[in-house]
Design a protein around this motif. Structure first.
Motif, PDB file in Angstrom:
ATOM      1  N   ASP A 176       0.847  -1.189   0.000  1.00 13.49           N
ATOM      2  CA  ASP A 176       0.000   0.000   0.000  1.00 13.49           C
ATOM      3  C   ASP A 176       0.888   1.246   0.000  1.00 13.49           C
ATOM      4  O   ASP A 176       1.894   1.268   0.703  1.00 13.49           O
ATOM      5  N   PRO A 177       0.498   2.277  -0.749  1.00 17.16           N
ATOM      6  CA  PRO A 177       1.271   3.527  -0.655  1.00 17.16           C
ATOM      7  C   PRO A 177       1.077   4.157   0.727  1.00 17.16           C
ATOM      8  O   PRO A 177       0.011   4.025   1.327  1.00 17.16           O
ATOM      9  N   LEU A 178       2.118   4.830   1.208  1.00 19.56           N
ATOM     10  CA  LEU A 178       2.081   5.305   2.593  1.00 19.56           C
ATOM     11  C   LEU A 178       2.053   6.827   2.740  1.00 19.56           C
ATOM     12  O   LEU A 178       1.975   7.331   3.862  1.00 19.56           O
ATOM     13  N   GLU A 179       2.141   7.559   1.606  1.00 21.65           N
ATOM     14  CA  GLU A 179       2.237   9.027   1.709  1.00 21.65           C
ATOM     15  C   GLU A 179       1.130   9.622   2.581  1.00 21.65           C
ATOM     16  O   GLU A 179       1.386  10.421   3.475  1.00 21.65           O
ATOM     17  N   SER A 231       0.322  11.374  10.097  1.00 22.68           N
ATOM     18  CA  SER A 231       0.868  10.725  11.297  1.00 22.68           C
ATOM     19  C   SER A 231       1.663  11.686  12.171  1.00 22.68           C
ATOM     20  O   SER A 231       2.192  12.708  11.694  1.00 22.68           O
ATOM     21  N   ALA A 232       1.757  11.325  13.451  1.00 20.46           N
ATOM     22  CA  ALA A 232       2.602  12.096  14.364  1.00 20.46           C
ATOM     23  C   ALA A 232       4.069  11.970  13.971  1.00 20.46           C
ATOM     24  O   ALA A 232       4.918  12.739  14.429  1.00 20.46           O
ATOM     25  N   LEU A 233       4.366  11.000  13.140  1.00 20.10           N
ATOM     26  CA  LEU A 233       5.757  10.811  12.693  1.00 20.10           C
ATOM     27  C   LEU A 233       6.167  11.825  11.632  1.00 20.10           C
ATOM     28  O   LEU A 233       7.357  11.993  11.365  1.00 20.10           O
ATOM     29  N   ASN A 234       5.183  12.457  11.039  1.00 23.93           N
ATOM     30  CA  ASN A 234       5.457  13.370   9.920  1.00 23.93           C
ATOM     31  C   ASN A 234       6.531  14.400  10.298  1.00 23.93           C
ATOM     32  O   ASN A 234       6.391  15.101  11.300  1.00 23.93           O
ATOM     33  N   ASP A 258      -5.385  -0.190   9.565  1.00 26.98           N
ATOM     34  CA  ASP A 258      -5.210   0.864  10.571  1.00 26.98           C
ATOM     35  C   ASP A 258      -4.392   0.349  11.756  1.00 26.98           C
ATOM     36  O   ASP A 258      -3.492   1.037  12.242  1.00 26.98           O
ATOM     37  N   ALA A 259      -4.729  -0.858  12.205  1.00 17.86           N
ATOM     38  CA  ALA A 259      -3.973  -1.447  13.321  1.00 17.86           C
ATOM     39  C   ALA A 259      -2.528  -1.709  12.904  1.00 17.86           C
ATOM     40  O   ALA A 259      -1.586  -1.494  13.682  1.00 17.86           O
ATOM     41  N   PHE A 285       0.992  -0.113  14.443  1.00 15.90           N
ATOM     42  CA  PHE A 285       2.172  -0.886  14.856  1.00 15.90           C
ATOM     43  C   PHE A 285       3.431  -0.331  14.174  1.00 15.90           C
ATOM     44  O   PHE A 285       4.485  -0.174  14.809  1.00 15.90           O
ATOM     45  N   MET A 286       3.306  -0.011  12.894  1.00 18.99           N
ATOM     46  CA  MET A 286       4.458   0.551  12.175  1.00 18.99           C
ATOM     47  C   MET A 286       4.876   1.888  12.790  1.00 18.99           C
ATOM     48  O   MET A 286       6.065   2.171  12.953  1.00 18.99           O
ATOM     49  N   GLU A 287       3.888   2.708  13.108  1.00 19.26           N
ATOM     50  CA  GLU A 287       4.180   4.005  13.747  1.00 19.26           C
ATOM     51  C   GLU A 287       4.902   3.799  15.078  1.00 19.26           C
ATOM     52  O   GLU A 287       5.844   4.519  15.406  1.00 19.26           O
ATOM     53  N   PHE A 288       4.436   2.789  15.830  1.00 16.94           N
ATOM     54  CA  PHE A 288       5.056   2.505  17.120  1.00 16.94           C
ATOM     55  C   PHE A 288       6.528   2.111  16.928  1.00 16.94           C
ATOM     56  O   PHE A 288       7.413   2.580  17.651  1.00 16.94           O
TER      57      PHE A 288
END
Lengths: 267, 433
Positions: free
Chosen positions: B111-114, B120-123, B321-322, B326-329
């Motif tokens: 999936d594209p992630l842009e 995201s808070a990671l931005n 979404d879940a 996990f990736m964000e974490f």
């Protein structure tokens, strides 16, 4: 003296050549990490504890045992039926069928991965031990049938005919007369099936995702990282993997040899 | 009971054991819990325990999500992914290096992630250079990998032996070759340098060549590969000249494990690898070992981008979404810092650059600064080409061995690699026009 030089010395050299890798594996498994001693001293079982409890080999071992045992049961059962039919009946296309059985041995497992994957997925068998049992059974059955037919041919057909004259049906004659005489064949075919299934890596890696379902060969692979190898764990895992195979060979060696020659001469 | 009947009964009893082999469910939702399946693309004794700890941390703060860890070794992961893609049984999240990215995006598995990253808070907290490398590795089609770790080629050297010999870490290739000669004592089975002649040699020699030549791209404006540029050839010749002079003879077939074993056994004084071996060399040699970045050539230096590790969100996931959570974490400051500190690599999360372990890490920070610097001439290897692995491994490795053995010239070797890249690039551009 001459005899010692000609016979025992080469045999001793061959023995060393064969035994050293096993000794090396045991040495790494039993000596502490980082030790360079050539003797497993001070003796430690830490690596076994690591692989058995820490890396999940206890579960992998149980899975491998179940999968290998059930493969053994299925292969032996179907090989008995198929081998008997090949040995006792004449039917149209028999030679072509035998040729087809032999040809299946030329197909590597990797080529069958995607088709098998799709079939198992259709039947919801991916991530199930059944996928391994079925795949292993089908892959091993052709050779097992050929071997078993050699053993059946060794049993004089007159014995069965006598039993049938005495009132037995074909099934009863087979169970009462032929089956007990096929014990070496059953042991040989079953052992090959067990060892083949025990050692299989590719199918286990591809069809099983849940670590709780994984088998010993896949577990062994996880002791080897891209840049790091846990040699102690790898060796201890190797010992765990080797024990059942060594036991099988130790106890049924004579049947295995007989099995090979039966297939070679009578097949 | 007669013996045949007993035998039959035993067989039936064995069949009764079948219940022990019941199917274990694939990941599913149960009891209000979502199960996310995560495939580690490089499982092993060093990394698996780290993921297990991070997963436990994640589940503690996200009690409604369970993560099922599946460890796949790096040598098997491509086959495992390809089989899973062909049969629609991919995981929710998978470890994906930039080397794997082209194949996965070509099969439209990710999936594209842009959009997710933008919200995201990671931005803004993930290294911009790492994101660029990720986009480039997927053939410029977008962001399909959330980078987690950067890698960089380094040369590990025996700081203690250098000090004894009155040497300092080389800054140019000529200094490196001179140090190698000074540290070589064949009588003591001691060599100054080691060449990777076995598995992995293709990328390594190219990385050395570009560091020397300072070329900034692997293709010129006309789409022709620059691998056979005279400056690259000059370095390959210099490397080949070291073989058996300042390196062990076994190098012709040595891959990383053998090179490292020689390094740890005091047989070689310098070994070219990357940050992936930080833990190994530090564990084995402690303070006796230090690292330096690939030295400069006459025209400065450039860096052939190493694979960036990260995570991909698979298109077939039913819990995107879940899975993204996990990736964000995993990429959050704390997790990403913990991970990279333990694997010895460069964090993707820029907040980690202020962490004490990183600022005091020496070569890891040096490599990170270089990788994140706008001044660094970062050369992108064309990993998006389907033939990339074949060219750099299957074809280049045995041909480089021929160079070491004097059976072919460095120029012929470089030309064969360049021609293969040029053709593959032309094919790629024709298909993606």
């Amino acid at each position: 003296m001459n005899r010692i030089l000609r016979l025992f010395l080469p045999l001793a050299l061959y023995l060393v050549f064969t035994v050293v890798p096993f000794y090396w594996m045991l040495l790494f498994a039993l000596r502490p990490a980082g030790s360079t001693s050539l003797l497993p001293w001070p003796l430690t079982f830490d690596h076994f504890d690591t692989v058995w409890n820490g890396m999940g080999f206890r579960v992998y071992f149980q899975n491998s045992v179940w999968i290998a045992l059930l493969t053994l049961v299925f292969v032996t059962f179907f090989a008995l039926m198929g081998g008997y039919a090949l040995a006792r009946f004449r039917f149209r296309g028999q030679r072509a069928f035998l040729l087809a059985l032999l040809c299946t041995q030329f197909v590597p497992g990797a080529m069958m991965l995607i088709p098998l994957f799709n079939i198992f997925q259709t039947f919801d068998l991916i991530n199930s031990r059944w996928s391994l049992i079925i795949a292993e059974t089908t892959f091993q059955l052709p050779l097992a049938m050929i071997l078993m037919s050699g053993f059946v041919k060794n049993v004089p057909v007159e014995l069965e005919e006598s039993a049938m004259v005495d009132g037995c049906g074909r099934v009863r004659a087979f169970l009462a007369v032929v089956l007990p005489l096929l014990r070496p064949g059953i042991v040989a075919v079953g052992s090959f099936a067990f060892i083949g299934s025990w050692n299989n890596f590719l199918f286990a890696l591809m069809f099983l995702n849940d670590p709780e379902l994984q088998t010993v060969p896949v577990g062994l692979q996880t002791t080897i990282g891209e840049n790091t190898v846990d040699f102690g764990a790898l060796a201890a895992g190797g010992v765990v993997a080797a024990v059942p195979v060594v036991l099988v060979f130790a106890f049924v060696q004579k049947y295995l040899v007989q099995g090979m020659s039966a297939g070679a001469v009578k097949g | 009971m007669s013996r045949p009947l007993r035998t039959t009964a035993a067989a039936l009893a064995a069949l009764g054991l079948l219940t022990a082999c019941g199917s274990s469910g694939s990941s599913s939702d149960a009891g209000g819990k979502t199960t996310v399946t995560f495939w580690d693309n490089n499982a092993g004794p060093a990394r698996t325990p780290l993921y297990q700890k991070l997963i436990a941390d994640f589940e503690k703060v996200n009690p409604t999500i369970t993560v099922k860890y599946v460890g796949v070794t790096s040598s098997e992961v491509a086959e495992k992914y390809n089989t899973a893609i062909a049969s629609n049984s991919t995981p929710d999240v998978g470890g994906v290096t930039t080397a794997l990215l082209a194949s996965l995006t070509a099969q439209k598995a990710l999936d594209p992630l842009e959009e997710r990253y933008a919200k995201s808070a990671l931005n803004g907290k993930v290294s911009a250079n790492f994101l660029e490398i990720s986009k480039s590795a997927s053939g410029g089609k977008g962001l399909y990998q959330l980078p987690s770790s950067g890698n960089q080629d380094v040369i590990w050297y025996r700081a203690d032996k250098f000090k004894e010999a009155g040497l300092t870490a080389p800054r140019t290739w000529d200094e490196l070759f001179a140090a190698a000669a000074k540290l070589t004592d064949k009588g003591k089975n001691q060599y100054g340098f080691t060449i990777r002649g076995g598995a992995g040699s293709g990328f390594q020699v190219l990385s050395e060549a570009y560091a020397y030549s300072g070329l900034t791209t692997m293709f010129d404006a006309g789409g022709r590969s620059t691998v056979d540029d005279p400056k690259n050839i000059a370095l390959i010749e210099k490397i080949a000249a070291q073989y058996k002079a300042t390196t062990p003879e076994a190098d012709v077939s040595n891959a990383y494990p053998q090179m490292l074993a020689q390094f740890q056994a005091n047989q070689v004084m310098m070994v070219h690898h990357n940050l992936g071996s930080t833990r190994d060399v530090k564990t084995a040699l402690g303070d006796k070992v230090a690292g330096f970045l690939l030295p400069a050539g006459p025209d400065g230096t450039s860096v052939l981008a190493n694979p960036v590790d990260g995570f991909g969100l698979f298109k077939n996931s039913k819990h995107k979404d879940a899975a993204w959570k996990f990736m964000e974490f995993l990429d959050s400051h704390e997790s990403n810092s913990y991970w990279n500190q333990n694997v010895g690599q460069i964090p993707a999360n820029t907040e980690a650059y202020a962490d004490e372990w990183y600022t005091g890490s020496g070569i890891t920070k040096q490599a990170g600064d270089s990788l994140n610097s706008a001044a660094t001439k970062l050369v992108q290897p064309p990993v998006y080409l389907p033939q990339y692995s074949k060219i750099t491994k299957t074809d280049a490795e045995p041909n480089f061995q021929k160079v070491l053995l004097g059976k072919t010239s460095a120029a012929e070797f470089a030309k064969s690699v360049a021609d293969a890249f040029t053709k593959a690039q032309a094919d790629y551009q024709a298909k993606n026009r």
